[in-house]
Write a protein that holds these residues in place. Structure first.
Motif, PDB file in Angstrom:
ATOM      1  N   PHE A  22      11.802 -41.061   6.388  1.00 35.61           N
ATOM      2  CA  PHE A  22      12.640 -39.868   6.363  1.00 35.61           C
ATOM      3  C   PHE A  22      11.835 -38.674   6.833  1.00 35.61           C
ATOM      4  CE2 PHE A  22      14.004 -42.719   2.960  1.00 35.61           C
ATOM      5  CZ  PHE A  22      15.275 -43.010   3.422  1.00 35.61           C
ATOM      6  N   ALA A  23      12.540 -37.612   7.196  1.00 35.14           N
ATOM      7  CA  ALA A  23      11.888 -36.463   7.828  1.00 35.14           C
ATOM      8  C   ALA A  23      10.712 -35.943   7.000  1.00 35.14           C
ATOM      9  CB  ALA A  23      12.902 -35.353   8.062  1.00 35.14           C
ATOM     10  N   ARG A  24      10.908 -35.730   5.717  1.00 32.06           N
ATOM     11  CA  ARG A  24       9.837 -35.176   4.883  1.00 32.06           C
ATOM     12  C   ARG A  24       9.093 -36.244   4.101  1.00 32.06           C
ATOM     13  NH1 ARG A  24      10.262 -29.578   3.308  1.00 32.06           N
ATOM     14  NH2 ARG A  24      10.310 -28.556   5.304  1.00 32.06           N
ATOM     15  N   PHE A  25       9.705 -37.417   3.963  1.00 34.27           N
ATOM     16  CA  PHE A  25       9.109 -38.421   3.093  1.00 34.27           C
ATOM     17  C   PHE A  25       8.818 -39.688   3.881  1.00 34.27           C
ATOM     18  CE2 PHE A  25      12.296 -35.962   0.759  1.00 34.27           C
ATOM     19  CZ  PHE A  25      11.471 -35.323  -0.141  1.00 34.27           C
ATOM     20  N   ASP A  59      13.924 -32.295  -2.160  1.00 41.42           N
ATOM     21  CA  ASP A  59      13.185 -31.177  -1.576  1.00 41.42           C
ATOM     22  C   ASP A  59      14.171 -30.035  -1.343  1.00 41.42           C
ATOM     23  OD1 ASP A  59      11.741 -29.410  -0.173  1.00 41.42           O
ATOM     24  OD2 ASP A  59      10.904 -30.846   1.241  1.00 41.42           O
ATOM     25  N   CYS A 119      21.111 -46.573  -5.802  1.00 43.81           N
ATOM     26  CA  CYS A 119      21.885 -47.188  -4.726  1.00 43.81           C
ATOM     27  C   CYS A 119      21.533 -46.541  -3.397  1.00 43.81           C
ATOM     28  CB  CYS A 119      23.370 -47.035  -4.994  1.00 43.81           C
ATOM     29  SG  CYS A 119      23.909 -45.336  -5.007  1.00 43.81           S
ATOM     30  N   MET A 120      20.868 -45.366  -3.456  1.00 44.28           N
ATOM     31  CA  MET A 120      20.399 -44.650  -2.266  1.00 44.28           C
ATOM     32  C   MET A 120      21.543 -44.169  -1.387  1.00 44.28           C
ATOM     33  SD  MET A 120      16.856 -46.167  -1.060  1.00 44.28           S
ATOM     34  CE  MET A 120      15.799 -47.136  -2.098  1.00 44.28           C
ATOM     35  N   LEU A 121      22.737 -44.056  -1.970  1.00 44.48           N
ATOM     36  CA  LEU A 121      23.835 -43.509  -1.156  1.00 44.48           C
ATOM     37  C   LEU A 121      23.611 -42.035  -0.892  1.00 44.48           C
ATOM     38  CD1 LEU A 121      26.988 -45.280  -2.579  1.00 44.48           C
ATOM     39  CD2 LEU A 121      25.729 -45.773  -0.515  1.00 44.48           C
ATOM     40  N   LYS A 173      13.438 -52.707  -2.680  1.00 44.69           N
ATOM     41  CA  LYS A 173      12.470 -51.906  -1.924  1.00 44.69           C
ATOM     42  C   LYS A 173      13.179 -50.810  -1.121  1.00 44.69           C
ATOM     43  CE  LYS A 173       8.512 -54.064  -2.729  1.00 44.69           C
ATOM     44  NZ  LYS A 173       9.035 -54.906  -3.826  1.00 44.69           N
ATOM     45  N   SER A 209      13.752 -27.074  -0.578  1.00 49.05           N
ATOM     46  CA  SER A 209      13.504 -26.182   0.552  1.00 49.05           C
ATOM     47  C   SER A 209      14.199 -26.700   1.803  1.00 49.05           C
ATOM     48  CB  SER A 209      12.005 -26.052   0.803  1.00 49.05           C
ATOM     49  OG  SER A 209      11.479 -27.291   1.214  1.00 49.05           O
ATOM     50  N   ARG A 210      14.609 -27.956   1.766  1.00 46.31           N
ATOM     51  CA  ARG A 210      15.273 -28.567   2.902  1.00 46.31           C
ATOM     52  C   ARG A 210      16.756 -28.738   2.652  1.00 46.31           C
ATOM     53  NH1 ARG A 210      12.928 -31.438   7.301  1.00 46.31           N
ATOM     54  NH2 ARG A 210      14.572 -32.743   8.078  1.00 46.31           N
ATOM     55  N   VAL A 231      20.705 -40.665  -0.536  1.00 43.88           N
ATOM     56  CA  VAL A 231      19.697 -40.622   0.524  1.00 43.88           C
ATOM     57  C   VAL A 231      20.355 -40.875   1.876  1.00 43.88           C
ATOM     58  CG1 VAL A 231      17.557 -41.640   1.314  1.00 43.88           C
ATOM     59  CG2 VAL A 231      18.021 -41.523  -1.114  1.00 43.88           C
ATOM     60  N   THR A 232      21.295 -41.814   1.861  1.00 38.40           N
ATOM     61  CA  THR A 232      21.955 -42.176   3.108  1.00 38.40           C
ATOM     62  C   THR A 232      22.803 -41.036   3.650  1.00 38.40           C
ATOM     63  OG1 THR A 232      22.122 -44.388   2.209  1.00 38.40           O
ATOM     64  CG2 THR A 232      23.410 -43.925   4.171  1.00 38.40           C
ATOM     65  N   GLU A 273      12.764 -43.963  -5.066  1.00 41.12           N
ATOM     66  CA  GLU A 273      12.151 -45.278  -5.086  1.00 41.12           C
ATOM     67  C   GLU A 273      12.613 -45.999  -6.338  1.00 41.12           C
ATOM     68  OE1 GLU A 273       7.855 -45.823  -4.667  1.00 41.12           O
ATOM     69  OE2 GLU A 273       8.097 -44.974  -2.663  1.00 41.12           O
ATOM     70  N   ILE A 320      13.122 -37.582  -5.815  1.00 35.42           N
ATOM     71  CA  ILE A 320      12.664 -36.272  -5.347  1.00 35.42           C
ATOM     72  C   ILE A 320      13.775 -35.607  -4.546  1.00 35.42           C
ATOM     73  CG2 ILE A 320      11.037 -35.083  -3.838  1.00 35.42           C
ATOM     74  CD1 ILE A 320       9.048 -37.305  -4.416  1.00 35.42           C
ATOM     75  N   TRP A 349      20.619 -50.757   5.265  1.00 36.01           N
ATOM     76  CA  TRP A 349      21.125 -49.951   6.390  1.00 36.01           C
ATOM     77  C   TRP A 349      20.114 -48.943   6.897  1.00 36.01           C
ATOM     78  CZ3 TRP A 349      23.801 -50.016   1.652  1.00 36.01           C
ATOM     79  CH2 TRP A 349      23.551 -48.939   0.811  1.00 36.01           C
ATOM     80  N   PHE A 350      19.003 -48.802   6.190  1.00 33.76           N
ATOM     81  CA  PHE A 350      17.944 -47.949   6.720  1.00 33.76           C
ATOM     82  C   PHE A 350      17.089 -48.697   7.740  1.00 33.76           C
ATOM     83  CE2 PHE A 350      18.347 -45.948   2.412  1.00 33.76           C
ATOM     84  CZ  PHE A 350      18.902 -44.779   2.875  1.00 33.76           C
ATOM     85  N   PRO A 390      26.360 -51.015  -5.719  1.00 31.85           N
ATOM     86  CA  PRO A 390      25.302 -50.002  -5.630  1.00 31.85           C
ATOM     87  C   PRO A 390      23.901 -50.541  -5.877  1.00 31.85           C
ATOM     88  CG  PRO A 390      27.144 -49.146  -6.836  1.00 31.85           C
ATOM     89  CD  PRO A 390      27.440 -50.589  -6.590  1.00 31.85           C
ATOM     90  N   ILE A 391      23.769 -51.576  -6.710  1.00 29.28           N
ATOM     91  CA  ILE A 391      22.402 -52.052  -6.961  1.00 29.28           C
ATOM     92  C   ILE A 391      22.157 -53.406  -6.302  1.00 29.28           C
ATOM     93  CG2 ILE A 391      22.083 -50.795  -9.096  1.00 29.28           C
ATOM     94  CD1 ILE A 391      22.658 -53.464 -10.550  1.00 29.28           C
ATOM     95  N   ARG A 432      17.282 -50.000   1.136  1.00 27.19           N
ATOM     96  CA  ARG A 432      18.618 -50.534   1.403  1.00 27.19           C
ATOM     97  C   ARG A 432      18.650 -50.967   2.861  1.00 27.19           C
ATOM     98  NH1 ARG A 432      22.143 -49.551  -2.814  1.00 27.19           N
ATOM     99  NH2 ARG A 432      22.920 -51.512  -2.031  1.00 27.19           N
ATOM    100  N   GLU A 483      18.125 -34.941   4.998  1.00 25.78           N
ATOM    101  CA  GLU A 483      17.078 -35.893   4.607  1.00 25.78           C
ATOM    102  C   GLU A 483      16.140 -35.285   3.581  1.00 25.78           C
ATOM    103  OE1 GLU A 483      15.134 -37.924   7.736  1.00 25.78           O
ATOM    104  OE2 GLU A 483      16.993 -38.626   8.634  1.00 25.78           O
ATOM    105  N   CYS A 484      16.702 -34.699   2.528  1.00 25.75           N
ATOM    106  CA  CYS A 484      15.831 -34.049   1.553  1.00 25.75           C
ATOM    107  C   CYS A 484      15.689 -34.855   0.277  1.00 25.75           C
ATOM    108  CB  CYS A 484      16.336 -32.642   1.250  1.00 25.75           C
ATOM    109  SG  CYS A 484      17.854 -32.588   0.327  1.00 25.75           S
ATOM    110  N   ILE A 485      16.354 -36.002   0.195  1.00 22.52           N
ATOM    111  CA  ILE A 485      16.261 -36.806  -1.032  1.00 22.52           C
ATOM    112  C   ILE A 485      15.417 -38.035  -0.759  1.00 22.52           C
ATOM    113  CG2 ILE A 485      17.579 -37.886  -2.881  1.00 22.52           C
ATOM    114  CD1 ILE A 485      19.978 -36.314  -2.054  1.00 22.52           C
ATOM    115  N   TYR A 486      14.550 -38.361  -1.712  1.00 21.49           N
ATOM    116  CA  TYR A 486      13.767 -39.585  -1.596  1.00 21.49           C
ATOM    117  C   TYR A 486      13.798 -40.290  -2.947  1.00 21.49           C
ATOM    118  CZ  TYR A 486       9.937 -42.782  -0.794  1.00 21.49           C
ATOM    119  OH  TYR A 486       9.180 -43.908  -0.669  1.00 21.49           O
TER     120      TYR A 486
END
Lengths: 517, 357, 157
Positions: A240-243, C112, C78-80, A210, C114-115, C82-83, C93, C110, A214-215, A99-100, A212, C88-91
């Motif tokens: 991403f859509a909102r970010f 969102d 790990c951003m899983l 920074k 609303s999404r 987000v993946t 860093e 974050i 796969w993005f 994961p990290i 992952r 796509e409402c999670i961000y």
């Protein structure tokens, strides 16, 4: 050529190759961790074991040479069992850090575990504690726990850079990769270590945490930072859509090309990608008070200026300052329009030589297309402002990305002297406020074209990033200009893509005739 | 002068009755559907925290409708668009003039008929006004200049015109039995007894006529089993482009039609204000007993009887609305032209044959 | 004709069902108004803001971020989530934690809302059990969209 059988299928392979390479050519993947085509086989990971008929034990595919009539099986039960065993021992000390771990997603160990293992840990002993955050170079971080001791990094520094900063210390369970006396890895190719590490043991602090991988979208391109023209992958993030993400390009990786750069790229090209996102100019700036103009209007007004001078037989009062980031096609179009059609003689080039060099890949030219300009027929004159003073009405100047001209004062003085100044630039810099019209241009990954590297190899590149805002590739602008000028309209009408321009170049310039790619 | 004042008072009373009933019919509809569906229904509207099972709900709805934006689309025909709901409303509201609420009230020397206007063609008048209501629908569909609204309006017109025929024919038998078009006379005629004990109501004389009339009248109200002009999940309806009070008028028209249909059913087939065995001076039971009552009580009983019958039929119509799914358009047309009209013709012939003996 | 008669019978049956419901429910409503205690009620309605239904244990409600024993977020970026997030409402860093055993901690996290579509994939994906949807909070309507964007501090409490 000899005949061998892999998984009961006959293949003809070259004599002297190894089983692993023969299988790879036949499209059969044999798992391997320590083997890398750039180095001689090491045989330390034992992942590539295959069964060869007639031999009592399993053999290493990476170091066994093919023999006539050899029968190899890469998928037999025995082989699979052996791979599982090897994996289990490798994972006995490998932390479940995925994961990290920045390598997760492109980690070979992870892939093989998914393919062959998916077993639970049978070891009851706890894993060995080692240092997880050793700084071994200016942008390299070593995690000794994750290391599987494939020694790719050691071999890279031994065989390729010959600097030998890393080595394997201690024995058995305690063996670890480390530097000699804390002397860090300090050469211009250190970034390759993070790339060749099959697991996440060596990570790159530039990319670390920074995002992952796969993005990221991988795009094939050419490094424009020196005249070598190394083949690279540009990895970009669409957000991403909102970010929205803070930048587009996250990482540069080397792309294999044995004619140019082999497997490697230098650190300058690997880490010097910030110019792609920082300080970009994305709007047309009009400083002469004509209000907001569109690209079409700009091209039309530029055409009018040129036409006025041309019809008054004053084409000699047009001057161009070009840079060597322009592609072959763009340089060719400029030559066609300004030299052949208009008869402009004052064409100067921004000097970008004199960078540091090494005897491997990096050249002293900090621009990608010097050879191309020479072959097209320019005689790369540096700027001679004395010659232009009071003799110029229209100046077209092409700014280089992240370029800090050492003759800024000279250009400024020239600017005050010239009536109309058109500045093509991809970045906003000091000259932007001085020129009359500033036109935003696309960078090399944002357009199509070809470059000629220092050895005369012509390499095509494709668009891998969206050009920001109003940025346009220069070749498009010149095709428009050629059509607007109307001197040779049918000639420019055919140029819809850079590929057509290159085809035309092959007809007209003998150097490009035989260059296929 | 006196007459004029009496008529004015009668108009006001009838209108108040009509509108109040309409208002509370919306509440009743919500509550009844809730009870049918094991719910509670609207119970939140309150004044100073007093809720009383949501009885203030109609007022809340009215206030909401008044304060909503009265939106007229730019592409609509403004005048007709505004006119249409009033047309609809007017032609239904005016039918109340012919409905008899009771017999006569005697105050001193004055004899007041409990009916606004006792027209000699009362029945025809009611039917005519109900038919004119089609204009409201078709004009609203046309003026909205929206193809969904227009389709809704055309469907409404086609449906109403089709069922108008069955509606009229089903009443011919009734007119033959009670030979009058004057509604008060029809009610009076139902005061007698059949076989000495059964009230001589329309339902017993004209059962088939009742059936046809009831179905046709249901179709006239354009509510759920027959709500094709609205058909919210297919064409959205003729009042698509209406909002606020104008839309409210359409809604009210709908509910007023329910009341008018109930009132007509009561008047024509269920003895109107008649109470079984109640004459002008009190009850005269068929088994011989009698119970004399003062005039005031008798009138009160008559009016009450009329109201209860009307409310029962309103309840029945709401029940039907919450029970059945919508017909398909061709089914509606089949039912009207191929079943109800032949049946009403059979009824007329049957009635004629029976009467000729 | 016989077919139509069949329809007619079904129509009558239907109205009998609704009438039965009406009569039975009305019976219980009236009993309640008169003050009798009955075993069942006339309606199954729960009067929401005053009465609240108990939330099922598996119900996916507002997200929360779990903490380690020392109060730091358990999330290792790990951003899983987000993946896997379909909307796509999670961000997230990451930042470098001085502790080499942790290494990665969220500097920004974050969601969102609303999404968010409350599919719970993020919770299923989380390898550290750092994200859960078990707060039982289902009333987090806001007047502006910005207030629906939950950051680290809001999620971790």
């Amino acid at each position: 050529m000899i005949n061998i059988f892999i998984d009961d299928k006959p293949f003809k392979v070259k004599e002297g190759t190894t089983v692993l390479k023969a299988a790879e050519e036949a499209g059969i993947a044999i798992p391997h961790l320590c083997f890398h085509s750039a180095f001689p086989p090491e045989g330390s990971c034992r992942m590539c074991l295959v069964e060869i008929e007639g031999l009592p034990k399993l053999e290493l595919a990476c170091s066994t040479q093919v023999r006539e009539g050899m029968k190899v099986s890469t998928r037999s039960e025995k082989v699979i069992e052996a791979r599982k065993g090897v994996l289990e021992f490798l994972l006995a000390e490998h932390p479940p850090d995925c994961p990290i771990c920045d390598k997760a997603g492109e980690c070979k160990l992870q892939d093989y575990y998914e393919e062959y293992g998916l077993f639970d840990n049978r070891f009851r002993e706890s894993k060995e504690k080692k240092q997880k955050n050793v700084k071994i170079g200016k942008s390299l971080i070593l995690d000794q726990e994750r290391c599987i001791l494939c020694t790719r990094c050691v071999r890279f520094l031994r065989d390729i850079t010959k600097t030998r900063e890393l080595g394997v210390f201690n024995r058995g369970l305690h063996s670890e990769i480390n530097t000699y006396n804390g002397e860090p890895v300090n050469n211009n190719y250190s970034g390759n270590l993070a790339e060749i590490c099959p697991v996440g043991a060596i990570t790159d602090s530039d990319f670390r945490f920074k995002t992952r991988n796969w993005f990221l979208k991988e795009g094939e391109s050419i490094c424009p930072l020196c005249s070598r023209g190394c083949n690279i992958y540009i990895e970009s993030h669409k957000g991403f859509a909102r970010f929205p993400v803070p930048k587009r390009v996250y990482r540069i990786k080397s792309r294999e090309n044995h004619e140019v750069n082999g497997f490697w790229i230098c650190d300058l090209g690997r880490y010097g990608y910030s110019y792609l996102d920082e300080g970009r100019l994305d709007k047309i700036c009009v400083n002469n008070g004509k209000g907001n103009l569109t690209w079409q209007e700009c091209v039309v007004s530029l055409t009018d200026e040129i036409k006025k001078l041309h019809s008054a037989k004053k084409a000699s009062r047009i001057a161009l300052i070009l840079n060597l980031w322009l592609s072959n096609e763009e340089l060719f179009l400029i030559k066609k329009i300004f030299v052949d059609d208009l008869g402009v003689k004052n064409i100067y080039f921004v000097d970008s030589s004199g960078g540091e060099t090494d005897d491997f890949l990096l050249t002293s030219e900090r621009c990608p297309n010097k050879r191309g300009a020479q072959e097209i027929g320019y005689d790369l004159k540096p700027l001679d402002s004395e010659n232009l003073m009071n003799k110029t009405d229209l100046l077209l100047i092409f700014g280089m990305p992240a370029y800090d001209p050492n003759n800024l004062a000279e250009i400024k003085a020239l600017f005050e002297n010239v009536k109309t100044k058109i500045y093509f630039s991809s970045h906003s810099d000091e000259l932007c406020s001085l020129a009359d019209i500033v036109l935003p241009t696309a960078l090399i990954p944002e357009k199509e074209g070809s470059l000629t590297n220092v050895d005369g190899i012509v390499q095509k590149f494709l668009q891998v990033l969206e050009a920001p805002g109003e940025c346009r590739p220069e070749w498009e602008v010149f095709v428009d200009l050629g059509r607007e000028l109307g001197i040779n309209i049918n000639y420019y009408k055919q140029f819809n893509t850079p590929e057509v321009v290159l085809k035309e170049m092959r007809k007209e310039i003998s150097f490009f005739e035989n260059k296929s790619e | 002068m006196n007459e004029l004042i009496i008529i004015l008072i009668k108009i006001i009373c009838a209108l108040v009755w009509f509108l109040l009933l309409t208002l509370y019919l919306t509440w009743a509809e919500r509550k009844e559907s809730a009870v049918i569906q094991d719910r509670i229904g609207a119970n939140r509207a309150s004044i100073l925290g007093i809720r009383i099972i949501g009885l203030f709900q109609p007022f809340a709805d009215a206030i909401k409708m008044i304060f909503k934006e009265d939106f007229t689309p730019r592409f609509s025909r403004r005048f007709l668009h505004t006119l249409a709901p009033f047309l609809s409303f007017f032609f239904v509201a005016i039918t109340i003039t012919a409905i008899p609420f009771g017999d006569v009230l005697k105050i001193g020397k004055q004899t007041i008929k409990l009916q606004i206007l006792d027209i000699n063609v009362g029945l025809l008048f009611v039917l005519a006004m109900l038919s004119l209501g089609i204009y409201g629908i078709i004009v609203s569909g046309w003026a909205s200049n929206n193809r969904y609204a227009l389709v809704g309006g055309m469907r409404g017109a086609a449906q109403l015109v089709s069922y108008e025929v069955a509606l009229g024919l089903s009443l011919v038998g009734l007119i033959m039995v009670f030979p009058s078009l004057r509604l008060s006379e029809i009610v009076h005629a139902q005061g007698g007894l059949l076989f000495g004990f059964l009230p001589k109501w329309g339902i017993f004389l004209q059962p088939l006529g009742l059936l046809v009339f009831f179905f046709a009248a249901l179709a006239e109200t354009k509510r759920v089993p027959f709500d094709l002009p609205e058909g919210e999940n297919e064409i959205v309806g003729f009042f698509t482009e209406y909002s606020g009070l104008k839309w409210g008028l359409f809604m009210m028209t709908d509910f007023m039609e329910i009341i008018i249909v109930s009132a007509l059913l009561t008047t024509l087939f269920f003895g109107g204000w008649q109470v079984p065995w109640l004459a002008a001076d009190g009850f005269h039971f068929p088994w011989g007993g009698q119970w004399l009552l003062p005039h005031g009580i008798v009138v009160l009983l008559q009016v009450l009887s009329f109201n209860m019958k009307v409310i029962f039929f309103c309840w029945l119509q709401i029940l039907i609305r919450w029970t059945y799914p919508r017909f398909r358009y061709d089914q509606v047309m089949d039912l009207g032209w191929k079943l109800l009209i032949p049946l009403s013709l059979v009824n007329i012939i049957g009635t004629g044959i029976v009467m000729s003996f | 004709m016989i077919k139509a008669l069949g329809y007619f019978i079904e129509i009558i049956k239907g109205s009998i069902i609704t009438t039965r419901h009406f009569v039975v429910n009305m019976h219980f409503h009236i009993l309640k108004v008169l003050g009798f205690k009955t075993k069942r009620k006339g309606a199954v309605t729960i009067q929401y803001p005053e009465q609240k239904r108990e939330i099922a244990s598996r119900h996916r409600s507002l997200h929360r971020l779990m903490k380690r024993a020392d109060g730091k977020p358990r999330c290792v970026v790990c951003m899983l989530c987000v993946t896997v997030c379909p909307s796509e409402c999670i961000y997230v860093e990451a930042a470098e934690d001085p502790d080499p055993e942790i290494q990665k901690y969220p500097s920004i996290f974050i969601i969102d809302l609303s999404r968010c579509c409350f599919c719970g994939f993020c919770v299923e994906a989380c390898p550290e059990d750092a994200l859960r949807m078990d707060t039982g909070k289902i009333e987090f309507a806001e007047y502006s969209r910005e207030d629906m964007v939950y950051n680290l501090e809001k999620l971790i409490e």
